[in-house]
Design a protein around this motif. Structure first.
Motif, PDB file in Angstrom:
ATOM      1  N   GLU A 159       0.802  -1.183   0.005  1.00 50.81           N
ATOM      2  CA  GLU A 159       0.017   0.010  -0.083  1.00 50.81           C
ATOM      3  C   GLU A 159       0.911   1.193   0.125  1.00 50.81           C
ATOM      4  OE1 GLU A 159      -3.360   2.008   2.784  1.00 50.81           O
ATOM      5  OE2 GLU A 159      -3.203  -0.184   2.640  1.00 50.81           O
ATOM      6  N   ARG A 160       2.026   1.352   0.821  1.00 48.77           N
ATOM      7  CA  ARG A 160       2.770   2.247   0.778  1.00 48.77           C
ATOM      8  C   ARG A 160       3.710   2.609  -0.464  1.00 48.77           C
ATOM      9  NH1 ARG A 160       8.251   2.940   4.353  1.00 48.77           N
ATOM     10  NH2 ARG A 160       8.770   1.178   3.075  1.00 48.77           N
ATOM     11  N   HIS A 161       4.125   1.672  -1.102  1.00 46.77           N
ATOM     12  CA  HIS A 161       4.828   1.855  -2.162  1.00 46.77           C
ATOM     13  C   HIS A 161       4.126   2.289  -3.523  1.00 46.77           C
ATOM     14  CE1 HIS A 161       8.280  -0.786  -0.880  1.00 46.77           C
ATOM     15  NE2 HIS A 161       8.559   0.594  -0.522  1.00 46.77           N
ATOM     16  N   ALA A 162       2.856   1.561  -3.530  1.00 50.31           N
ATOM     17  CA  ALA A 162       1.700   1.931  -4.481  1.00 50.31           C
ATOM     18  C   ALA A 162       1.334   3.440  -4.384  1.00 50.31           C
ATOM     19  CB  ALA A 162       0.398   0.951  -4.238  1.00 50.31           C
ATOM     20  N   GLY A 166       1.860   6.104  -7.324  1.00 49.31           N
ATOM     21  CA  GLY A 166       0.649   6.215  -8.013  1.00 49.31           C
ATOM     22  C   GLY A 166       0.170   5.111  -8.973  1.00 49.31           C
ATOM     23  N   THR A 167       0.276   3.917  -8.209  1.00 46.13           N
ATOM     24  CA  THR A 167      -0.365   2.745  -8.740  1.00 46.13           C
ATOM     25  C   THR A 167      -1.205   2.182  -8.005  1.00 46.13           C
ATOM     26  OG1 THR A 167       0.137   0.640 -10.063  1.00 46.13           O
ATOM     27  CG2 THR A 167       1.714   1.325  -8.122  1.00 46.13           C
TER      28      THR A 167
END
Length: 214
Positions: A159-162, A166-167
């Motif tokens: 969730e954090r990296h997304a 912006g994905t």
């Protein structure tokens, strides 16, 4: 967004079968993408990088893209055990921690989460960290990165990296784990996550000198 199939038929005076064949070919080549319920769109350009020793900024400029960087986090603290071991630090020895979002033409491409030898790079976090870090290390500290050991694997975006990239959560990412050296001293242990839909890696391989088995 591309016109509808009917509009393309009328504009170019060709059959719908011809339009569908051409669109299918363009989709297979990655030039366009179809989104159910929304239409057909010109696909985003994918940064296709040759696997070699270069900074992100140098790589993007070589591909004709404009690189930029957002600094997400900096710290001077004790790194996790894996990074401490990679950097050759003693127990409880501090290092610089730097997390940056890397963009090309304004689009998020990757996140770099790196640890750096503070004893070799005094005052690093006080400098402009939005520029090419490798160029900065060479110019300011005479620490030129001349070799790196790197692994690449496929992961799903958390969730954090997304959010940063912006994905969607669960989207495919390329995860790099890199140890970078200057004169045989490891000065950087960095983990990077690249959007797989915006970044590709290619390389040239050849047969080795040893014997080959079927």
């Amino acid at each position: 967004m591309l016109p509808s199939e009917r509009q393309l038929c009328d504009d170019y005076r060709v059959s719908r079968m011809t339009v569908r064949e051409v669109l299918g070919q363009l989709e297979s080549e990655g030039v366009i993408t179809r989104i159910p319920g929304k239409g057909t769109f010109v696909a985003e350009r994918v940064a296709r990088s040759r696997l070699h020793m270069a900074s992100f900024s140098e790589d993007m400029r070589r591909l004709g893209r404009t690189p930029s960087t957002v600094v997400l986090h900096t710290d001077h603290t004790v790194p996790p055990p894996a990074s401490s071991a990679a950097l050759g630090l003693s127990a409880n020895q501090k290092a610089y921690h730097l997390v940056r979002l890397r963009l090309a033409d304004g689009l998020p491409i990757s996140i770099d989460d790196g640890w750096y030898r503070a004893d070799l790079l005094p005052g690093l976090l006080d400098l402009d960290l939005t520029q090419s870090l490798y160029s900065l290390l060479a110019a300011k500290f005479d620490v030129a990165i001349d070799r790196a050991d790197q692994t690449v694997r496929a992961v799903a975006a958390d969730e954090r990296h997304a959010g940063w990239l912006g994905t969607d959560s669960g989207s495919p990412l390329l995860a790099f784990d890199r140890m970078s050296y200057s004169k045989d001293t490891c000065v950087e242990h960095c983990q990077s996550w690249y959007r797989a839909d915006r970044y590709q890696v290619y390389m040239t391989v050849s047969a080795g000198d040893g014997s080959q088995n079927d």
